[in-house]
Design a protein around this motif. Structure first.
Motif, PDB file in Angstrom:
ATOM      1  N   UNK A 105       0.853  -1.182   0.000  1.00 51.16           N
ATOM      2  CA  UNK A 105       0.000   0.000   0.000  1.00 51.16           C
ATOM      3  C   UNK A 105       0.894   1.238   0.000  1.00 51.16           C
ATOM      4  N   UNK A 106       0.501   2.197  -0.802  1.00 48.51           N
ATOM      5  CA  UNK A 106       1.253   3.449  -0.903  1.00 48.51           C
ATOM      6  C   UNK A 106       0.400   4.581  -0.376  1.00 48.51           C
ATOM      7  N   UNK A 110       5.227   7.109   1.176  1.00 50.36           N
ATOM      8  CA  UNK A 110       5.515   5.952   2.022  1.00 50.36           C
ATOM      9  C   UNK A 110       4.905   4.705   1.384  1.00 50.36           C
ATOM     10  N   UNK A 111       5.724   3.665   1.224  1.00 55.42           N
ATOM     11  CA  UNK A 111       5.270   2.395   0.683  1.00 55.42           C
ATOM     12  C   UNK A 111       5.353   1.346   1.785  1.00 55.42           C
ATOM     13  N   UNK A 127       7.948 -11.905   4.739  1.00 52.60           N
ATOM     14  CA  UNK A 127       8.619 -10.619   4.875  1.00 52.60           C
ATOM     15  C   UNK A 127       7.598  -9.497   4.922  1.00 52.60           C
ATOM     16  N   UNK A 128       7.978  -8.418   5.599  1.00 49.01           N
ATOM     17  CA  UNK A 128       7.146  -7.224   5.721  1.00 49.01           C
ATOM     18  C   UNK A 128       8.059  -6.051   6.003  1.00 49.01           C
ATOM     19  N   UNK A 129       7.588  -4.849   5.714  1.00 47.34           N
ATOM     20  CA  UNK A 129       8.438  -3.698   5.969  1.00 47.34           C
ATOM     21  C   UNK A 129       7.835  -2.415   5.444  1.00 47.34           C
ATOM     22  N   UNK A 130       8.695  -1.434   5.251  1.00 46.14           N
ATOM     23  CA  UNK A 130       8.242  -0.131   4.794  1.00 46.14           C
ATOM     24  C   UNK A 130       9.373   0.562   4.050  1.00 46.14           C
ATOM     25  N   UNK A 131       9.009   1.331   3.032  1.00 40.64           N
ATOM     26  CA  UNK A 131       9.962   2.195   2.329  1.00 40.64           C
ATOM     27  C   UNK A 131       9.543   3.624   2.615  1.00 40.64           C
ATOM     28  N   UNK A 138      14.448   4.915   2.098  1.00 40.36           N
ATOM     29  CA  UNK A 138      15.012   4.278   3.282  1.00 40.36           C
ATOM     30  C   UNK A 138      14.165   3.034   3.539  1.00 40.36           C
ATOM     31  N   UNK A 139      14.785   1.861   3.507  1.00 41.75           N
ATOM     32  CA  UNK A 139      14.070   0.595   3.570  1.00 41.75           C
ATOM     33  C   UNK A 139      14.223  -0.055   4.936  1.00 41.75           C
TER      34      UNK A 139
END
Length: 222
Positions: A105-106, A110-111, A127-131, A138-139
């Motif tokens: 989701x964007x 922020x992604x 896996x999960x995370x944020x950009x 920044x990952x």
């Protein structure tokens, strides 16, 4: 050069008649998608490492909805017909099944990567995370796997090692800062190997009953 991309769906404009406010709902299919051409996209060319080489093609299937600034995406990427190499030590051969199921989701810059799956053979990694800040990304990424067969993962070592038995589990958190940062990556977490039997190239060395744990501490490991 081939007709390989099909998008279907609808766009509903608001009274402002702007693309940023328009509601999107549709599907995108790209098959085949040549990996060597994807590297040329400006959004990726500055962020992919030079040691990463790709050949062949993948297939992409996705579903999307929302607005341009708040978009929800479900994607399936299949890479069975591609070869992916990183330097001399990591290689995914062609014809080895591999796929990624991702939920994204964007929201503005922020992604968010919601819980997703990377599957290679019989081994699955969640896996999960944020950009943060897509323009200067920044990952933050978390990876988790339980009792993944070593025999599935060691062929990726480009022939350096092969495994006859054993399993691996990992709980890792990765942070990658923009390329210009003084220290642009950190890894924290643990990798555990249980009951492994590993042979070196041409069977010149062998480890039996390999059990161990590696703890990652930023840019160090114990």
């Amino acid at each position: 050069s081939d007709y390989n991309a099909v998008v279907t769906g609808k766009v509903e404009f608001t009274e402002q008649r702007t693309w940023s406010d328009a509601k999107l709902d549709g599907q995108l299919k790209i098959a085949p998608l040549a990996l060597s051409q994807v590297r040329l996209l400006p959004a990726l060319s500055d962020h992919l490492p030079k040691a990463l080489a790709t050949e062949g093609s993948v297939s992409l299937y996705s579903r999307f909805e929302g607005t341009w600034n708040y978009l929800r995406i479900g994607a399936l990427l299949r890479a069975e017909n591609s070869e992916i190499r990183y330097g001399d030590w990591l290689r995914k051969p062609a014809k080895r099944p591999a796929e990624i199921k991702a939920r994204l989701s964007r929201r503005n810059q922020r992604l968010t990567i919601h819980e997703s799956e990377l599957t290679i053979g019989a081994a699955k990694t969640l896996f999960a995370g944020v950009v943060q800040d897509i323009d200067a990304p920044r990952l933050y990424l978390k990876l988790q796997a339980e009792d993944a067969p070593l025999a599935v993962w060691t062929p990726l070592s480009n022939g350096i090692v092969t495994a006859k038995s054993g399993s691996a589990s990992w709980h890792l958190a990765i942070e990658r800062t923009p390329p210009g940062a003084p220290t642009n990556w950190h890894i924290d977490g643990q990798l555990t190997i249980a009951d492994g039997e590993i042979r070196g190239r041409d069977n010149r060395a062998k480890l039996e009953q390999l059990n161990g744990q590696i703890t990652f501490l930023g840019q160090q490991a114990r």
